[in-house]
Design an enzyme around this catalytic site. Structure first.
Site, PDB file in Angstrom:
ATOM      1  N   TYR A 123      -3.360   7.800  -9.167  1.00  0.00           N
ATOM      2  CA  TYR A 123      -1.985   7.789  -8.658  1.00  0.00           C
ATOM      3  C   TYR A 123      -1.009   7.608  -9.815  1.00  0.00           C
ATOM      4  O   TYR A 123      -0.015   8.341  -9.921  1.00  0.00           O
ATOM      5  CB  TYR A 123      -1.827   6.664  -7.637  1.00  0.00           C
ATOM      6  CG  TYR A 123      -0.448   6.584  -7.018  1.00  0.00           C
ATOM      7  CD1 TYR A 123      -0.049   7.510  -6.054  1.00  0.00           C
ATOM      8  CD2 TYR A 123       0.459   5.598  -7.398  1.00  0.00           C
ATOM      9  CE1 TYR A 123       1.219   7.450  -5.484  1.00  0.00           C
ATOM     10  CE2 TYR A 123       1.721   5.530  -6.845  1.00  0.00           C
ATOM     11  CZ  TYR A 123       2.091   6.450  -5.893  1.00  0.00           C
ATOM     12  OH  TYR A 123       3.347   6.392  -5.334  1.00  0.00           O
TER      13      TYR A 123
ATOM     14  N   LYS B 276       1.924  10.462 -10.946  1.00  0.00           N
ATOM     15  CA  LYS B 276       3.352  10.136 -10.970  1.00  0.00           C
ATOM     16  C   LYS B 276       3.887  10.115 -12.405  1.00  0.00           C
ATOM     17  O   LYS B 276       5.033  10.498 -12.657  1.00  0.00           O
ATOM     18  CB  LYS B 276       3.592   8.785 -10.289  1.00  0.00           C
ATOM     19  CG  LYS B 276       3.357   8.808  -8.784  1.00  0.00           C
ATOM     20  CD  LYS B 276       4.330   9.728  -8.073  1.00  0.00           C
ATOM     21  CE  LYS B 276       4.265   9.574  -6.554  1.00  0.00           C
ATOM     22  NZ  LYS B 276       5.288  10.394  -5.854  1.00  0.00           N
TER      23      LYS B 276
END
Length: 269
Positions: free
Chosen positions: A144, A148
């Site tokens: 994750y 991002k």
């Protein structure tokens, strides 16, 4: 004066829904997106378009529908995203690709779809919703963080490429907010015979507690509103609790190993 037309991906719930509701209350013409409009027959907060950020054809269809209705798109908020947790060694690669397809490729597809329209308008604004997690490699949330973080960096590059067309793009990185992301994210299973079983289980519990006790997502919506009304937006914005934002300052000034130790202590590793 005409109201600005705003498109918010992932607008049917969570942060995206809060952004849409807040901007509509301020007089903007808001369209949200969701992968299946039929799942929201009673949704009346703002207009919903069917769109899957992983599917360029779906995106082009939705953008064409929006342009046919409104004639333009003034602001794109790339909010759609998914969470993913797990030991990197044990996370199925198909799930890693799925996370990048939504969190990184999706916003790129959206940018490519709206940029020709914004260029013809000689103005426009794109806000990419990233994450404070994208500024650091977090244990058991590394994929994750990477997806991002990649979006943060590509936004920096794209910003310089499109500035000459009168188009602005910026990143907005939220910390932990009270949304349904924890229930919707992919969790690699805690395997009883795994060497990661105990530390991953502890970390996952802490992560979920942070989301459950997170701040009101309307704070993100208010920040989006402020960015839209800023003549020359900054490259990066963060919104969240003081300690979450302060952690970014610490990462800049502390030696890498000291910062790593702080993170490991935080997650009880």
């Amino acid at each position: 004066m005409e109201h600005k037309v705003v498109l918010v991906t992932g607008g049917s719930s969570g942060i995206g829904k809060s952004i849409g509701i807040f901007l509509k209350s301020k007089g903007f013409k808001v369209y949200g997106t969701t992968r299946n409009v039929a799942n929201y027959p009673n949704f009346t907060d703002f207009d919903l378009l069917e769109l899957d950020v992983r599917n360029p054809e779906s995106i082009q269809t939705a953008i064409s529908e929006l342009i046919a209705k409104e004639g333009r798109v003034d602001v794109l908020v790339n909010n759609a995203g998914i969470g993913i947790t797990g030991p990197i060694e044990e996370t199925p690669h198909a799930e890693i690709l799925k996370a990048f397809d939504t969190n990184f490729n999706g916003p790129l597809h959206m940018c490519k779809a709206v940029l020709p329209h914004m260029r013809s308008q000689k103005k426009g604004l794109i806000i990419n919703i990233t994450s404070i997690a994208g500024y650091m490699g977090l244990p058991y949330r590394g994929i994750y963080s990477a997806s991002k973080g990649a979006l943060e960096l590509v936004t920096e590059a794209l910003r310089m490429e499109i500035k000459g067309f009168g188009i602005n793009i910026t990143n907005l990185a939220p910390g932990d907010f009270a949304t349904n992301i924890a229930s919707g994210r992919y969790h690699a299973p805690i395997l009883p015979d795994s060497p990661y079983s105990s530390p991953y289980g502890k970390t996952l519990k802490i992560m979920n507690e942070h989301v459950d006790s997170g701040q009101d997502p309307m704070l993100v919506a208010y920040t989006v509103f402020k960015i839209i009304n800023t003549k020359n937006p900054k490259v990066h914005y963060q919104v969240g609790e003081f300690m979450q934002k302060f952690s970014l300052f610490l990462k800049k000034i502390l030696p890498d190993k000291v910062y790593e130790k702080l993170l490991m202590n935080h997650y009880k590793l």
